[in-house]
Design a protein around this motif. Structure first.
Motif, PDB file in Angstrom:
ATOM      1  N   LEU A 137       0.818  -1.211   0.000  1.00 52.72           N
ATOM      2  CA  LEU A 137       0.000   0.000   0.000  1.00 52.72           C
ATOM      3  C   LEU A 137       0.851   1.260   0.000  1.00 52.72           C
ATOM      4  O   LEU A 137       0.460   2.282  -0.579  1.00 52.72           O
ATOM      5  CB  LEU A 137      -0.928  -0.013   1.221  1.00 52.72           C
ATOM      6  CG  LEU A 137      -2.056  -1.048   1.184  1.00 52.72           C
ATOM      7  CD1 LEU A 137      -2.797  -1.078   2.521  1.00 52.72           C
ATOM      8  CD2 LEU A 137      -3.030  -0.749   0.056  1.00 52.72           C
ATOM      9  N   ILE A 157      -0.641   3.508  -3.031  1.00 54.10           N
ATOM     10  CA  ILE A 157      -1.531   4.629  -2.750  1.00 54.10           C
ATOM     11  C   ILE A 157      -1.156   5.885  -3.529  1.00 54.10           C
ATOM     12  O   ILE A 157      -2.041   6.532  -4.124  1.00 54.10           O
ATOM     13  CB  ILE A 157      -1.588   4.900  -1.228  1.00 54.10           C
ATOM     14  CG1 ILE A 157      -2.409   3.803  -0.541  1.00 54.10           C
ATOM     15  CG2 ILE A 157      -2.178   6.279  -0.921  1.00 54.10           C
ATOM     16  CD1 ILE A 157      -2.415   3.869   0.970  1.00 54.10           C
ATOM     17  N   ALA A 208      -1.509   3.730   4.492  1.00 55.33           N
ATOM     18  CA  ALA A 208      -0.973   2.383   4.256  1.00 55.33           C
ATOM     19  C   ALA A 208      -1.003   1.551   5.528  1.00 55.33           C
ATOM     20  O   ALA A 208      -1.414   0.384   5.514  1.00 55.33           O
ATOM     21  CB  ALA A 208       0.454   2.483   3.712  1.00 55.33           C
TER      22      ALA A 208
END
Length: 465
Positions: free
Chosen positions: A248, A252, A285
């Motif tokens: 992540l 992201i 995240a």
């Protein structure tokens, strides 16, 4: 006089924390007392416009991380996964290496996202049983747990989801994986030196015939060997958190771009809300990774978790509220102190340190020691001096990732002085006193403080990032 007022406020806050009083209550008292002695007419404006503003801003960013981390840790505990991990680690390492076993267990749990406080409660019964069987003095348990839970997996290892590794991301625009090789190098330094110290203490105790001890307090019932989950299943949620955090962190920014905006109303003339993704990507995240970890525990251990979920979640929420409010209060305190004339003398003295990284390390670890909190001390230092740190680093050609890792590791340097909340909790849980066990905790404190400067040397002389 202005400098004395600032020092008095810092000493007062440290004293009340050492005495066990609530930082949530006394942080504003200390801050506003300093304002009162400096400029009485600014007490109310400073409280509303600065203390509360910074306190609420901290909670807005970081409370979800505290909350999700506490819930995830509690689920790992009530599912029985923590016991399974401990038993498996002991089986692999061996009961004769009791200290190494406990350090590795603590490291696995904290790097997997379990709160430091939860680790203390989860690991202590096993540590006591192992030390009893190996006839190692019980007074060495706090130092052993501190090495595994309060050091390298808290702030040095890249990707750790602990809050001490997340706070710098919002100041430097970095991720939790900043300066990975420096983090690994610092971790190895702390682990090797810490284990060396504890082993020397064990050998000395054995040489003089000192055993586990008698007439001890808070002794846990011996572990009875109840049926446990398979260790690979128990490790799955921790591994998922680490992998998801890594994925992540990189995904992201690609999904959202540099900024993301939305209009918070379907009709009307509401202004769009613009979010700078770089400042919150690391936080998102970690939150996403912890949510996946929670879902994994629920899927793998639904029955034991649901039986104890009501009481467990209530305790987790309470712990998250207390930890986040303590840190947020210290953050507000730091913002007020940094706005006073006396703080300029402190800042000027710290800025006199020529090297940018040494300047940052000394500033952060000093304030972490004064407040007795890694996250609180780092928040105070970065809120007041992050712009200066960045400007000096840019002038010297130092990457922001290195600033991040040095700040995170420095926050975990002198934070574990006697008034630190985690130290007080650790000693209370193990039934030991500062007189009996703090010597080893302080040795670990010195080792992790030295590790910061070892990492700086590794960057300066070898260019490692």
């Amino acid at each position: 006089m202005a400098l004395l007022v600032v020092l008095a406020a810092l000493v007062f806050l440290m004293w009340v924390a050492y005495r066990g009083h609530s930082v949530i209550l006394f942080a504003p008292v200390a801050a506003l007392g300093a304002v009162l002695l400096t400029e009485p007419s600014l007490v109310a404006p400073m409280f509303t416009g600065l203390f509360m503003d910074r306190m609420v801003g901290f909670l807005k960013l970081y409370f979800p991380v505290f909350l999700l981390g506490a819930v995830f840790g509690k689920l790992i505990e009530i599912s029985g996964f923590s016991k399974s991990i401990v038993a498996a680690t002991i089986g692999v390492v061996g009961e004769r290496r009791a200290m190494l076993s406990i350090v590795l267990v603590c490291a696995l749990l904290t790097y997997g996202g379990v709160s430091l406080f939860v680790v203390v409660f989860a690991v202590y019964p096993f540590a006591a049983e192992l030390f009893r069987q190996a006839d190692i003095p019980k007074r060495l348990i706090p130092g052993t747990i501190a090495l595994g839970a309060f050091t390298f997996t808290m702030d040095a290892l890249p990707g750790t989801p602990q809050i001490q590794n997340i706070i710098p991301t919002t100041f430097f625009g970095t991720t939790g994986w900043a300066a990975p090789w420096l983090g690994v190098g610092g971790s190895l330094f702390v682990l090797a030196c810490g284990l060396g110290w504890l082993e020397s203490r064990r050998r000395h105790a054995a040489a003089i015939g000192e055993g586990y001890g008698v007439e001890l307090r808070n002794e846990p019932a011996p572990f009875t060997g109840e049926r446990l989950a398979h260790p690979l299943l128990a490790l799955l949620p921790l591994a998922l958190v680490a992998v998801a955090n890594f994925a992540l962190t990189r995904s992201i920014p690609r999904w959202y771009g540099p900024t993301q905006s939305f209009v918070p109303a379907v009709v009307g003339d509401a202004k769009p809300v613009v979010q700078e993704v770089a400042k919150v990507a690391a936080i998102w995240a970690v939150e996403g990774a912890l949510l996946l970890g929670i879902a994994c525990v629920l899927a793998c251990a639904w029955r034991p978790v649901t039986r104890a979920f009501t009481d467990g979640s209530r305790a987790a929420v309470g712990g998250a509220l207390l930890a986040s409010m303590n840190t947020a209060s210290e953050y507000g305190f730091g913002a007020v102190i940094a706005a006073l004339p006396g703080f300029r003398s402190v800042a000027d003295a710290l800025q006199a340190i020529p090297h940018p990284l040494v300047n940052e390390a000394v500033s952060v670890t000093a304030l972490a020691g004064i407040t007795g909190s890694a996250s609180g001390g780092m928040s105070i230092a970065l809120a007041a001096m992050a712009d200066t740190f960045k400007a000096n680093a840019i002038a010297a050609g130092i990457p922001m990732e290195v600033l991040h890792r040095v700040a995170a590791m420095a926050s975990g340097g002198m934070d574990t002085l006697p008034h630190n909340g985690a130290v007080i909790t650790l000693l209370a849980v193990t039934g030991l006193t500062h007189r009996e066990s703090y010597r080893d905790i302080f040795a670990i404190t010195l080792i992790k403080t030295l590790a910061v400067f070892a990492v700086i040397g590794l960057y300066v002389f070898a260019g490692v990032v």
